[in-house]
Every structure is written in structure tokens, then in C-alpha cells.
Write a protein that holds these residues in place. Sequence first.
Motif, PDB file in Angstrom:
ATOM      1  N   LYS A   7      -8.036  15.674 -14.486  1.00  0.00           N
ATOM      2  CA  LYS A   7      -7.092  16.302 -13.514  1.00  0.00           C
ATOM      3  C   LYS A   7      -6.052  14.765 -13.403  1.00  0.00           C
ATOM      4  CE  LYS A   7     -10.165  14.999  -9.367  1.00  0.00           C
ATOM      5  NZ  LYS A   7     -10.923  16.210  -8.416  1.00  0.00           N
ATOM      6  N   THR A   8      -5.641  15.077 -12.442  1.00  0.00           N
ATOM      7  CA  THR A   8      -3.829  14.109 -12.403  1.00  0.00           C
ATOM      8  C   THR A   8      -4.479  13.807 -10.741  1.00  0.00           C
ATOM      9  OG1 THR A   8      -2.347  14.585 -14.163  1.00  0.00           O
ATOM     10  CG2 THR A   8      -1.961  12.923 -11.806  1.00  0.00           C
ATOM     11  N   ASP A   9      -4.639  12.456 -10.377  1.00  0.00           N
ATOM     12  CA  ASP A   9      -4.780  12.141  -9.478  1.00  0.00           C
ATOM     13  C   ASP A   9      -3.974  11.080  -8.442  1.00  0.00           C
ATOM     14  OD1 ASP A   9      -6.672  11.955  -6.961  1.00  0.00           O
ATOM     15  OD2 ASP A   9      -8.519  11.208  -8.076  1.00  0.00           O
ATOM     16  N   THR A  10      -3.772  10.718  -7.542  1.00  0.00           N
ATOM     17  CA  THR A  10      -2.858  10.124  -7.170  1.00  0.00           C
ATOM     18  C   THR A  10      -3.063   8.505  -6.613  1.00  0.00           C
ATOM     19  OG1 THR A  10      -2.728  11.067  -4.727  1.00  0.00           O
ATOM     20  CG2 THR A  10      -0.999  12.242  -6.042  1.00  0.00           C
ATOM     21  N   ILE A  11      -2.739   7.797  -6.421  1.00  0.00           N
ATOM     22  CA  ILE A  11      -2.777   6.419  -5.988  1.00  0.00           C
ATOM     23  C   ILE A  11      -3.951   6.755  -4.593  1.00  0.00           C
ATOM     24  CG2 ILE A  11      -1.233   5.226  -4.374  1.00  0.00           C
ATOM     25  CD1 ILE A  11      -1.471   2.390  -6.083  1.00  0.00           C
ATOM     26  N   ALA A  12      -3.680   7.654  -4.029  1.00  0.00           N
ATOM     27  CA  ALA A  12      -3.850   7.166  -2.734  1.00  0.00           C
ATOM     28  C   ALA A  12      -6.026   7.437  -2.565  1.00  0.00           C
ATOM     29  CB  ALA A  12      -3.692   8.077  -1.224  1.00  0.00           C
ATOM     30  N   ASN A  13      -6.484   8.867  -3.178  1.00  0.00           N
ATOM     31  CA  ASN A  13      -7.242   8.634  -3.921  1.00  0.00           C
ATOM     32  C   ASN A  13      -7.901   7.758  -4.791  1.00  0.00           C
ATOM     33  OD1 ASN A  13      -7.038  11.254  -2.246  1.00  0.00           O
ATOM     34  ND2 ASN A  13      -6.154  11.656  -3.944  1.00  0.00           N
ATOM     35  N   ILE A  14      -7.782   6.509  -5.556  1.00  0.00           N
ATOM     36  CA  ILE A  14      -8.022   5.663  -6.209  1.00  0.00           C
ATOM     37  C   ILE A  14      -8.962   4.705  -5.269  1.00  0.00           C
ATOM     38  CG2 ILE A  14      -7.302   3.877  -8.011  1.00  0.00           C
ATOM     39  CD1 ILE A  14      -6.758   7.164  -8.231  1.00  0.00           C
ATOM     40  N   LEU A  15      -9.926   4.492  -6.035  1.00  0.00           N
ATOM     41  CA  LEU A  15     -10.886   3.220  -5.311  1.00  0.00           C
ATOM     42  C   LEU A  15     -10.605   1.708  -6.227  1.00  0.00           C
ATOM     43  CD1 LEU A  15     -13.959   4.998  -4.588  1.00  0.00           C
ATOM     44  CD2 LEU A  15     -12.630   4.360  -3.519  1.00  0.00           C
TER      45      LEU A  15
END
Length: 292
Positions: A7-15
Motif C-alpha cells: 500500500k502507499t503511505d504518506t509522510i505523516a505516518n512514516i517513522l
Amino acid sequence: MSFTDWKTDTIANILPEEFYNLIEKNRDHIQKTFPVTLSYCPDLEKTKQFLAFNQDKENHKEGYFFYPRDNKTNALIGYLCIKSIDNRISKCELGYFVDEDYQGKGITSKMVSETLDFCFNTLNMNKVFICTSKINKASQQIALKHHFKQEGILREEFKNSDDTLEDVVYFGLLQSEYLLKKDKLTSGINQLKLYMGSAKMTSLSYKILFFGFYYYWLYKAIKFYFFTDNASGYLIFIYPLFILALTLFYLISVLLFFKKSSSKDSYYKLILLPHIIVPICTFFYVMEKYVL
């Protein structure tokens, strides 16, 4: 082989830790194509600052950042950014890479496709461009696959990780070109759906088409292997019966489909006729050549 369980995630969810792990794992892989990103992420602390900086850019609509994530391992497996946004002439650039272990699985292509839709339909960009080094053939193939046009080569435009200046291949795609290609694709898909009966064609009809071709090529294969000059009378007698049984099963399937269809489905019935004829012709061909 394609890989779809992501899936594609956005920067807000990246650790920071997981992005640093992605960079560290692929440091050798991307050192010549992403030297700037590598320079900003030499350690975990610098990586935190890099992500915070990019988050601020996205908050101010100066850039957008997307990250494919493996659904099973939950690990990041790539990176795509929309950068160099020029709102004056509605232009932006794409930059991307995928984890070395996931190369050639269709991930980058799918991400670029989704991002182009975002750029042209959400951001309303007039042009999207991709700048890639001459040695990065994979990136060039991605651009060409999505109908970008090579507009030129910028000489000694890019400095890689060992401070060598390299030529850059410049690809551009206009919004008008993208929409035209998309309209043609949509039209082609609609025509295919029309041919296949669209939503009106039940799952049974798909099986009918499949079995029609299957029986035909099965006939070709068995004929090739068994019907030689030395073929026994037993094989010649059994095979037509086998074809007849398959043909009857096929015709019964078609009749069941026709019985369930309404009068409005006459067009879809018509396109099935060639597939009905194939096994019938196959049967009579065998009967005439080998039995009668």
C-alpha cells in the motif's frame, strides 16, 4: 513477477527509524541516483530532520511524499516525491526509487501512475517532468511506459555521490497528453467491456469463452501428438467421441447462458457465435479426415 501486497503511505505516518532503515539498506543501490537524499540521511538524527523538513514542505504544498509499504512485513519498500513545484507555470518533478529486493515487480510503475493522477487531477499541474541520469535505464523505461516524451539531454547537470558531473535525460508529460492517453485507454477498456458483455455477461459466459478456446487448442495438441501415420484405429475411434462430448458440454453451457439472458442481450449472444462454431467445426473436421 508483479507484487501487489503493498500500500502507499504518506509522510505523516512514516517513522524516522523505518525510513532510515530503507535508506541504509539501499545505500549502495541508490548512491548514484539519489545522492542528495543520502547526504541528508547519514544517521538517524539527520533522517529525523530530513523527514521533518519534508513534512513542513508538504504542509506548505511545496512538495508531496509517498512511501510504498509491504503489507506483510510493514516495512517501507520505496520512496516517491513530488518536488520542484512551480505554481507559476504549473509544473513539478517526480523522483522515485524502490527497494532493491522489490525491483521489477511493478511497484514503481503503479506508484507513478497514481501520482500522475494526483498531479494532473488534484494539483492541476500542466506538466510533470522526470530527470534521470543516463545510466538509470530503469527510470527511463518508467517514464517512457507512462508516455513521457524525451525532451532533451542536459549536459553535466547532475553531480553524483563521487562528485562526478553527469548528463541528465529530461522527460516531460503535459496534462493534455495525459488526459488524451487516459481517454483512449478508457475508451479501449469500455469497448473491451462491451465486447465481453460488460456487467451483463455472467461468470458463466467467461467460462464459455475460455472453454471454447481451450477445446480448440486441446484438439490441436492431441492431433499433433497422436494422429500420425502410425496412429492406431483405437485412438482414431476414441478421439472424435471425446471431442463430441466436449462440444456437447460446451453447447449446453452456451444454451444455459442464452436461457438466462434477456432479449436485450442479443448482441452478447451474437459475439459468442464464433466460439460456438469452433468446437463444431473441430468435430466435423476430425470426423471427415480420420473416421469417414
